[in-house]
Design an enzyme around this catalytic site. Structure first.
Site, PDB file in Angstrom:
ATOM      1  N   GLY A  72      40.225  34.640  37.903  1.00  0.00           N
ATOM      2  CA  GLY A  72      39.956  33.670  38.876  1.00  0.00           C
ATOM      3  C   GLY A  72      38.818  33.122  38.590  1.00  0.00           C
ATOM      4  O   GLY A  72      38.562  31.821  38.805  1.00  0.00           O
ATOM      5  N   ALA A 203      44.939  38.539  39.088  1.00  0.00           N
ATOM      6  CA  ALA A 203      45.995  39.725  39.497  1.00  0.00           C
ATOM      7  C   ALA A 203      45.376  40.995  40.002  1.00  0.00           C
ATOM      8  O   ALA A 203      46.332  41.619  41.016  1.00  0.00           O
ATOM      9  CB  ALA A 203      46.506  39.873  37.962  1.00  0.00           C
ATOM     10  N   CYS A 334      30.815  40.018  43.357  1.00  0.00           N
ATOM     11  CA  CYS A 334      30.341  39.336  42.318  1.00  0.00           C
ATOM     12  C   CYS A 334      28.790  38.826  42.710  1.00  0.00           C
ATOM     13  O   CYS A 334      27.962  38.330  41.902  1.00  0.00           O
ATOM     14  CB  CYS A 334      30.891  37.817  42.305  1.00  0.00           C
ATOM     15  SG  CYS A 334      32.653  38.351  41.540  1.00  0.00           S
TER      16      CYS A 334
END
Length: 391
Positions: A72, A203, A334
């Site tokens: 992504g 995924a 993140c």
């Protein structure tokens, strides 16, 4: 010791069926998919294109609109940079609640290429002001514009009013990019109905492997987009480099399993969320839920984000939970280079005075979780409170 994994928004465990398909692809589809002169290469090429067709059918897109990426973050970067360099976008409308894979590229484009940015206003629950979106689109309609807003927030679970945003983007001739990474592959999505120009997926957010994702690019825009990684003609020339064949096989299988079981999957998560909210409130009525994460219809069922009241801040709070076998987070993975740091999303919607006497916790469910996992979380929170006298 039994462990309870409640950090599925960061990554989900892979399903056994996905692992099996990937192993088979590693064994039997080893040919370079660009070596179409022989059957080994063509076998690998077929696997990639069959996967592309299947995923496209799942989200009501054309196969050529699906471009495989490493995940992504790359997909979001690709779209934002291509919108500026290839489509001539001069003004980007976004939100301070976006993932860093959107915010940081936008800030970089603004600094290096003088792209103007405006941030959509939102309330204390993280709900975007649709009227402000229209105000900004109307004000800057003389420029080429893009709106970039995520479908489901990865920290507080809020679901965007995508139909309204899509309508406004059409009305003012702006491109619409949505980070759908927490949504796609977990909940049904009709790309054409929602009129996205761009959407992104990864995924490992829906029981597939890490290191593979894709970007949806509307067919009419494909001819205008140039490659972000050069040196070959793979992925329609938009992303050079030998494809991750086993990863592509894995993401396709993850989508297949989602298509087969998604009604049961969603129902299971809704029941887990309801049970968890009930148990949290029963344990401590002073718990505060962030965003709309305690709303069953306006947030995705996989995420609950709350502020746990404490007498004093415990910098080892999450570590103590981990030692007791509980995996949760305080926000996006993140952002977690510093585990003490409160995420930009929570800081944007919660007052500092409240943050000084609470511990933010994000619980994210998956299909492998059960009510017993919630019970263990509640027990562990209580035990930490008693032992450290912080409650």
């Amino acid at each position: 010791m039994k462990r309870v994994y409640l950090d599925n928004a960061a990554t989900t465990p892979m399903k056994n069926e996905v692992i099996k398909v990937m192993i088979n692809s590693l064994k039997y589809s080893f040919g370079n998919p660009s070596s179409i002169q022989h059957s080994d290469g063509r076998k690998s090429r077929s696997l990639i294109e069959e996967s592309r067709i299947f995923i496209a059918n799942c989200i009501n897109a054309f196969p050529e609109e699906i471009i495989f990426t490493s995940g992504g973050t790359e997909a979001n970067n690709m779209i934002l940079r291509s919108s500026v360099f290839d489509l001539g976008v001069e003004h980007i409308i976004t939100s301070k609640l976006e993932h860093l894979s959107v915010l940081q590229p936008i800030h970089d484009l603004s600094y290096k290429h003088k792209i103007s940015i405006h941030f959509v206003q939102f309330n204390s629950q993280g709900v975007h002001d649709i009227n402000h979106v229209e105000f900004l689109l109307k004000k800057y309609k003389q420029k080429k514009m893009m709106v970039s807003l995520m479908y489901a927030n990865n920290e507080i679970g809020n679901i965007l009013e995508v139909n309204n945003i899509s309508f406004l983007c059409k009305k003012y001739n702006a491109y619409f990019h949505s980070d759908t990474i927490q949504f796609i592959g977990n909940y049904p999505l009709d790309i054409k109905k929602l009129s996205f120009d761009f959407a992104t997926a990864s995924a490992h957010k829906f029981y597939g492997p890490k290191g593979i994702g894709f970007v949806f690019i509307k067919k009419s825009l494909l001819v205008k987009i140039k490659g972000s990684i050069l040196g070959g003609l793979q992925e329609k020339g938009l992303r050079s480099g030998t494809e991750n064949i086993s990863g592509i096989a894995g993401i396709s299988e993850a989508f297949r399993l989602f298509q087969t079981n998604h009604f049961h999957h969603i129902d299971q998560l809704k029941k887990l969320k309801k049970y968890c909210i009930q148990q949290l409130i029963k344990m401590n009525k002073n718990i505060l839920f962030n965003g709309l994460s305690d709303h069953y219809e306006k947030s995705i069922p996989s995420i609950i984000n709350f502020l746990f009241p404490v007498k004093k801040i415990d910098n080892l709070f999450y570590f103590r939970l981990d030692l007791m076998g509980i995996s949760v987070s305080n926000g996006s993975s993140c952002n977690s280079g510093n585990t003490k740091e409160i995420s930009h999303v929570i800081r944007s919607i919660v007052k500092n005075s409240i943050l000084k006497k609470t511990m933010p916790i994000r619980i994210s469910f998956g299909i492998f979780n059960k009510n017993e996992d919630i019970d263990m979380l509640i027990h562990s929170l209580n035990e930490i409170g008693k032992y450290k006298n912080i409650l």
